[in-house]
Design an enzyme around this catalytic site. Structure first.
Site, short mmCIF file in Angstrom:
data_model
loop_
_atom_site.label_atom_id
_atom_site.label_comp_id
_atom_site.label_asym_id
_atom_site.label_seq_id
_atom_site.Cartn_x
_atom_site.Cartn_y
_atom_site.Cartn_z
N LYS A 281 0.80 -1.22 0.00
CA LYS A 281 0.00 0.00 0.00
C LYS A 281 0.83 1.28 0.00
CE LYS A 281 -3.66 -0.06 -0.46
NZ LYS A 281 -4.79 -0.42 -1.35
N1 PMP Z 1 -2.83 -7.36 1.23
C1 PMP Z 1 -2.80 -6.51 2.27
C2 PMP Z 1 -2.07 -6.94 3.51
C3 PMP Z 1 -3.45 -5.26 2.19
O1 PMP Z 1 -3.42 -4.43 3.23
C4 PMP Z 1 -4.13 -4.94 1.00
C5 PMP Z 1 -4.84 -3.60 0.90
N2 PMP Z 1 -6.07 -3.53 1.52
C6 PMP Z 1 -4.16 -5.86 -0.05
C7 PMP Z 1 -3.48 -7.06 0.10
C8 PMP Z 1 -4.94 -5.60 -1.31
O2 PMP Z 1 -4.40 -4.64 -2.15
P1 PMP Z 1 -5.31 -3.72 -3.05
O3 PMP Z 1 -5.98 -2.73 -2.13
O4 PMP Z 1 -4.37 -3.07 -4.01
O5 PMP Z 1 -6.33 -4.56 -3.73
#
Ligand code: PMP
Length: 331
Positions: free
Chosen positions: A44
């Site tokens: 993130k």
């Molecule tokens: N893995 C973790 C540990 C996250 O914090 C997030 C973000 N919410 C994601 C995966 C997913 O990423 P994205 O928001 O880009 O879909």
């Protein structure tokens, strides 16, 4: 001299790591983007930097301004770092069902954390809606709005996608990852599909999410859950995810994810968070489906440090009817 330019220059350009046990077991190259190596420790950071820079470019955010977000996790951590490095205040709204460690960490990083009652998105007092309303009352402030602000997806279109293409020398057969906001999958998918017609993009979905059904049937209806994973799965198709080309979806159960995380810790030495466990399990399922000789890339979203009281706590797992897999060395 070789160096990176400060905090912003240290976000992205993460290594691509071959996961040895999984590659050996499947005969495929199972490769993970080491997003846990970003300064804030997760994938993130990229979204946080791109959302702040987009607001600077548009003139919405000027020197001394404030970034407000509703988030329970890694986006807040990324924003807190980026805000500190650029002199912005950071205000984070989070629901009161989150672990104390997360609140403490964000406060340590300097964020103004406002813990509010946990209510559904439809309720006006929902943490994301409160964040949006509060930002609107301030001068020189933005609501980052990671779910529907497509600067999030753009981060992965401009950085993660090209990095994967270069690091694999264009030999990537499949890209798979889970979706929270969808920024990662949507941005990487767009870049890889633009680079080659042959790359397959596969959603890795935890239980208790509506996205598997959305990909397979076109209707975003919930699958049975819940899941102990954090930051992934969604009940709706966000602005970031909308219009993304996804060829297939693979569902991963919590027990499969737990087995993956513990086996990687014991056999390969990796200490990953739950979404990395979902992603790697999906990568193995796809490898088995396709047979040896393929290159499958996924995301190692964050490390296991934030999950010690849940995923890496056998008592917590037992309460959820999940089991720690037997150790390979057990007699
Ligand atoms: N893995 C973790 C540990 C996250 O914090 C997030 C973000 N919410 C994601 C995966 C997913 O990423 P994205 O928001 O880009 O879909």
């Amino acid at each position: 001299m070789t160096y990176l330019q400060g905090l912003s220059g240290s976000i992205g350009n993460t290594p691509l790591i071959k996961i040895e046990s999984l590659s050996k077991a499947t005969g495929c190259e199972i490769l993970g983007k080491a997003e846990f190596m970003n300064p804030g420790g997760s994938v993130k950071d990229r979204a946080a930097l791109w959302m702040v820079e987009a607001a600077e470019r548009s003139g919405e955010l000027k020197a001394g301004g404030t970034v407000v977000e509703g988030t329970a996790g890694n986006t807040g951590i990324g924003l807190a770092h980026v805000c500190n490095s650029r002199g912005y205040a950071c205000v984070i709204y989070m629901p009161d069902n989150q672990s104390k460690e997360k609140v403490d960490l964000l406060r340590t990083l300097g964020a103004d954390v406002r813990v509010v009652p946990t209510v559904p998105y439809a309720n006006d007092e929902n943490f994301q809606k409160q964040a949006g309303r509060y930002a609107a009352t301030l001068d020189n402030a933005i609501w980052a709005n990671q779910f529907d602000n497509t600067a999030n997806r753009q981060a992965h279109f401009e950085s993660t996608g090209p990095e994967i293409w270069q690091q694999t020398e264009g030999k990537v057969d499949v890209f798979t990852c889970a979706v929270g906001t969808g920024g990662t999958l949507a941005g990487v998918s767009r870049y890889l599909k633009q680079s080659s017609n042959d790359v397959r993009v596969v959603l890795a979905d935890p239980m208790g999410s509506a996205l598997h059904n959305w990909v397979t049937t076109g209707e975003a209806t919930m699958t049975p859950g819940p899941s102990i994973t954090e930051g992934i799965g969604n009940s709706r198709v966000t602005e970031n995810l909308a219009g993304t080309e996804i060829d297939e979806s693979v569902q991963v159960t919590d027990q499969e994810m737990v087995d993956m995380c513990y086996n990687l810790l014991r056999q390969d030495g990796w200490f990953f968070g739950s979404s990395s466990g979902i992603n790697l399990t999906a990568a193995v399922k796809i490898a088995r489906q396709m047979g040896p000789g393929h290159t499958i890339v996924t995301i190692l979203c964050d490390d296991g440090g934030k999950y010690q009281s849940r995923l890496y706590n056998p008592e917590f797992l037992a309460e959820k009817a999940l089991q720690v897999p037997p150790s390979p060395n057990a007699t």
